[in-house]
Design a protein around this motif. Structure first.
Motif, short mmCIF file in Angstrom:
data_model
loop_
_atom_site.label_atom_id
_atom_site.label_comp_id
_atom_site.label_asym_id
_atom_site.label_seq_id
_atom_site.Cartn_x
_atom_site.Cartn_y
_atom_site.Cartn_z
N GLY A 38 0.81 -1.21 0.00
CA GLY A 38 0.00 0.00 0.00
C GLY A 38 0.85 1.26 0.00
O GLY A 38 0.51 2.26 -0.66
N LEU A 39 1.96 1.24 0.72
CA LEU A 39 2.87 2.39 0.73
C LEU A 39 3.46 2.64 -0.65
O LEU A 39 3.56 3.79 -1.10
N VAL A 40 3.88 1.56 -1.31
CA VAL A 40 4.46 1.70 -2.65
C VAL A 40 3.43 2.25 -3.62
O VAL A 40 3.74 3.12 -4.46
N VAL A 52 7.97 14.58 2.26
CA VAL A 52 6.74 13.92 2.72
C VAL A 52 7.08 12.50 3.17
O VAL A 52 7.84 11.79 2.51
N ALA A 53 6.47 12.10 4.29
CA ALA A 53 6.52 10.70 4.72
C ALA A 53 5.10 10.16 4.78
O ALA A 53 4.19 10.83 5.28
N LEU A 54 4.91 8.97 4.27
CA LEU A 54 3.63 8.27 4.33
C LEU A 54 3.74 7.23 5.44
O LEU A 54 4.60 6.35 5.39
N ASN A 60 -5.68 13.79 0.00
CA ASN A 60 -6.92 13.05 0.25
C ASN A 60 -7.09 11.90 -0.75
O ASN A 60 -7.49 10.78 -0.37
N GLU A 61 -6.79 12.15 -2.01
CA GLU A 61 -6.90 11.09 -3.02
C GLU A 61 -5.94 9.95 -2.71
O GLU A 61 -6.29 8.77 -2.82
N THR A 62 -4.73 10.31 -2.32
CA THR A 62 -3.72 9.29 -2.03
C THR A 62 -4.12 8.45 -0.83
O THR A 62 -4.08 7.21 -0.88
N LYS A 63 -4.54 9.11 0.24
CA LYS A 63 -4.91 8.37 1.46
C LYS A 63 -6.15 7.52 1.23
O LYS A 63 -6.24 6.38 1.72
N SER A 110 3.53 5.91 -5.76
CA SER A 110 3.25 6.05 -7.19
C SER A 110 2.17 7.11 -7.43
O SER A 110 2.30 7.96 -8.32
N LEU A 111 1.12 7.07 -6.64
CA LEU A 111 0.05 8.06 -6.79
C LEU A 111 0.55 9.47 -6.50
O LEU A 111 0.20 10.42 -7.20
N TRP A 112 1.38 9.59 -5.48
CA TRP A 112 1.92 10.91 -5.11
C TRP A 112 2.77 11.47 -6.24
O TRP A 112 2.70 12.65 -6.56
N GLU A 113 3.57 10.60 -6.85
CA GLU A 113 4.43 11.05 -7.94
C GLU A 113 3.63 11.42 -9.18
O GLU A 113 4.12 12.14 -10.05
N GLN A 114 2.40 10.91 -9.28
CA GLN A 114 1.50 11.30 -10.37
C GLN A 114 0.81 12.62 -10.10
O GLN A 114 0.06 13.11 -10.95
N GLY A 115 1.02 13.19 -8.91
CA GLY A 115 0.43 14.48 -8.58
C GLY A 115 -0.90 14.40 -7.86
O GLY A 115 -1.59 15.42 -7.72
#
Length: 282
Positions: free
Chosen positions: A205-207, A260-262, A220-223, A211-216
């Motif tokens: 899930g972290l990985v 950023v840390a997830l 909220n969308e990422t979490k 990937s989602l974060w790097e897509q911008g």
């Protein structure tokens, strides 16, 4: 390799070393050692004249009595492994040595202790602060080594050392993972083979989040996407998913170029596990 149990004995021992100019490294642990601990030991061994590893299951940092009772204890095996790694001294105090009377003084870390782990484990970080302060005093350490799996703990200890002028350098080292991606933890020893497979989904899930974060994608969308992924994993119950500044744990509200840390926590087979991943760092 020597083993010392009493605080007075180790203080006198290390005070003499320090007065003779020896640099003392400390790796604080609760035992049930694994490759993550051993990576800390190897780094500390290379950088210091004298190396202390402490093994103490600290009751003050457990807000769940059953978790304290079930925490794995493998002292004989641990001592054998540490001797092979060239550790000079292992500090193994009993609870009555560490706390001859019930502590009245608590450590209040402020805002940084009330998010993530602090929100779900009341009193946990105060207990960490008390025991780490004692370990620093007892061992006369110049440097102390912590794994970044417990990112929040590392940041709070680093802040405590800075704010209270402890003469200790606090060093954080990267997470060591199983081939599946699961962060190594003493608690993993309590999982079945099936549980270990399920637990590896935390890292998956972290990985995905990275990937989602790097897509911008937005925070909220990422979490939301990560939470939905965890909900789809049978046997995994997520407790929190947070995006924070990896310096002061403030909440990340926008996807810009900041570090950023997830961070995540969850339960598998009744065992509570945590993990984190830097999505962007300095």
């Amino acid at each position: 390799m020597e083993v010392i149990k009493h605080p007075n004995d180790i203080f006198r021992y290390t005070e003499d070393l320090k007065s003779n100019g020896k640099k003392i490294g400390l790796v604080p642990t609760m035992g049930a050692l694994h490759q993550g601990h051993f990576s800390l030991v190897r780094q500390a061994r290379a950088a210091n004249d004298f190396l202390v590893v402490s093994i103490f299951v600290n009751p003050l940092q457990f807000n769940n009595s059953q978790d304290l009772t079930n925490y794995p204890r493998t002292l004989t095996d641990d001592l054998g492994q540490l001797e092979k790694l060239g550790v000079d001294l292992v500090y193994t105090p009993e609870v009555e040595h560490m706390y001859p009377t019930s502590p009245e003084v608590q450590v209040d870390f402020g805002r940084m202790a009330h998010v993530m782990e602090g929100a779900f484990r009341p009193g946990h970080f105060s207990g960490v602060g008390v025991v780490v302060s004692k370990l620093f005093h007892h061992t006369n350490a110049h440097r102390a080594y912590f794994g970044l799996k417990d990112l929040q703990q590392f940041l709070l200890i680093r802040r405590m050392v800075a704010d209270l002028s402890f003469p200790v350098e606090v060093i954080g080292l990267p997470i060591v993972r199983e081939p599946s991606g699961l962060a190594m933890s003493s608690r993993n020893k309590r999982l079945t083979p099936q549980g270990l497979e399920i637990a590896s989904k935390l890292h998956e899930g972290l990985v995905m989040g990275k990937s989602l974060w790097e897509q911008g994608r937005s925070p909220n969308e990422t979490k939301t996407a990560i939470n939905d992924f965890y909900k789809g994993q049978k046997g995994l119950e997520a407790e929190y998913v947070e995006l924070v500044d990896p310096d002061d744990l403030s909440e990340i509200t926008e996807n810009h170029s900041q570090p950023v840390a997830l961070c995540v926590a969850g339960y598998v087979e009744g065992i509570r596990l945590i993990d984190n991943l830097y999505l962007r760092q300095d």
